[in-house]
Design an enzyme around this catalytic site. Sequence first.
Site, PDB file in Angstrom:
ATOM      1  N   PHE A 134       0.829  -1.329  -0.292  1.00 42.28           N
ATOM      2  CA  PHE A 134      -0.531  -0.211   0.445  1.00 42.28           C
ATOM      3  C   PHE A 134       0.912   1.137   0.073  1.00 42.28           C
ATOM      4  O   PHE A 134       1.826   1.542   0.751  1.00 42.28           O
ATOM      5  CB  PHE A 134      -1.094   0.117   1.217  1.00 42.28           C
ATOM      6  N   ASP A 219       9.370   2.103   1.887  1.00 45.05           N
ATOM      7  CA  ASP A 219       8.114   3.237   2.144  1.00 45.05           C
ATOM      8  C   ASP A 219       8.311   2.343   3.643  1.00 45.05           C
ATOM      9  O   ASP A 219       7.603   1.500   4.280  1.00 45.05           O
ATOM     10  CB  ASP A 219       6.926   3.223   1.562  1.00 45.05           C
ATOM     11  N   LYS A 248       2.601   9.184   8.456  1.00 47.04           N
ATOM     12  CA  LYS A 248       1.752   9.058   9.545  1.00 47.04           C
ATOM     13  C   LYS A 248       2.306   9.612  10.658  1.00 47.04           C
ATOM     14  O   LYS A 248       2.211  10.615  11.008  1.00 47.04           O
ATOM     15  CB  LYS A 248       1.734   7.246  10.007  1.00 47.04           C
TER      16      LYS A 248
END
Length: 393
Positions: A134, A219, A248
């Site tokens: 993702f 990532d 995040k």
Amino acid sequence: MKTEEVKKLDKKYVIHTYKRIPLVLVKGKGTKVWDSEGKEYLDFVAGIAVNGLGHCHPKVVKAIQEQVAQLIHISNLYYIEPQVKLAKLVADNSFGNKSFFCNSGAEANEAAIKLSRKYGKGKRYEIICMEGSFHGRTLATLTATGQEKYRKGYAPLAPGFKIVPFNDLEKAAEAINDRTVAVMLEPIQGEGGINVAGDKYLKGIRRLCDENDLLLILDEIQCGMGRTGKLFSYKHYGIEPDIMTLAKSLGGGFPIGAMIAKERIASHFSPGDHASTFGGNPLACSAACAAIEAILEEKLIENAAQVGNYFIEKLKELKKKYSFIKDVRGKGLMIGVELDFEGKDIVSKCQEKGILINCTVDRVLRFVPPLIVTREEVDQVVTTLDKIFKNKK
Ligand SMILES: *Cc1c(COP(=O)(O)O)cnc(C)c1O
């Protein structure tokens, strides 16, 4: 506002892209949040790994309050003091000596994709990505995302991405051709169900990249910032990426993203090649500086490692008791419990009992609590799960 009123207004005025859990959360402190009716919850979702320091960490609150009264926004036309402080803090604590700041994870990955294409000089542009990954919801990042559900309905997708099975070095090697410029992956896949990259695999990918002059893009948007028991997950593997993306938890709850690169790669961007109006603004960068300092000063990485190991052990004990638990996996405080049935009932039963957890890819319960979490809080969650599972048998 009453809960029902918020739900009504949401339905009427907000575009329906989220399937909401019927809860209105109005306050948070540490590992706890409260809903609009005053009910308290232990929060093991933490904004999906955003509230890494817990809710309203005093250092982050203070940094934001001070900065908000001083200067909220200034254009990147000018030098920005909190931005250079943050870039130095990242450089002092990672492989990468150069940062580009943006506002979200998808934007950080977009920046990484664009920098890779610059590196490929128009001749090489293809990026090898993984099944189950993702990387975000923009057109390019969802094309990089190896899960059909996020791509459906958006064709034609961006060209230049090739998806191969995760943790399969041979398949990655076979996918390399004259046009390949980079390999992009999450050391631990989050949305894909907490799938951990194997040690040999990630080392092998690094080797493949070196042999073929490919950039390794990691990532770490979900698995970075101390969550897995190291400040960044690549540190578990004894390798370094060429590019890393963060978001995040980076801002301690405040929106910010970053693309970090080694100097020799970063130098392929020149003034005007990439930009973001809000990226690296004083407020976001002050929050992120405070967040990183808090993680380091308060030994939260050590806590994530220790309490994370304890949590995994306890969950493995549950696995021995209940045959419907297929797997317990993860690192530090990024943990998945795979069930042989859909987990949404377990999520709502936990919620009734005052615990927020989350489920991804339908069958994997995901635990990404704040790094400040204690063993006692882990015990509370494990005991509650045990009770819920007992009734399930
Ligand atoms: C959440 C996430 C993203 C996307 O971040 P946004 O801020 O929602 O754009 C990208 N990659 C990973 C690994 C993520 O977990």
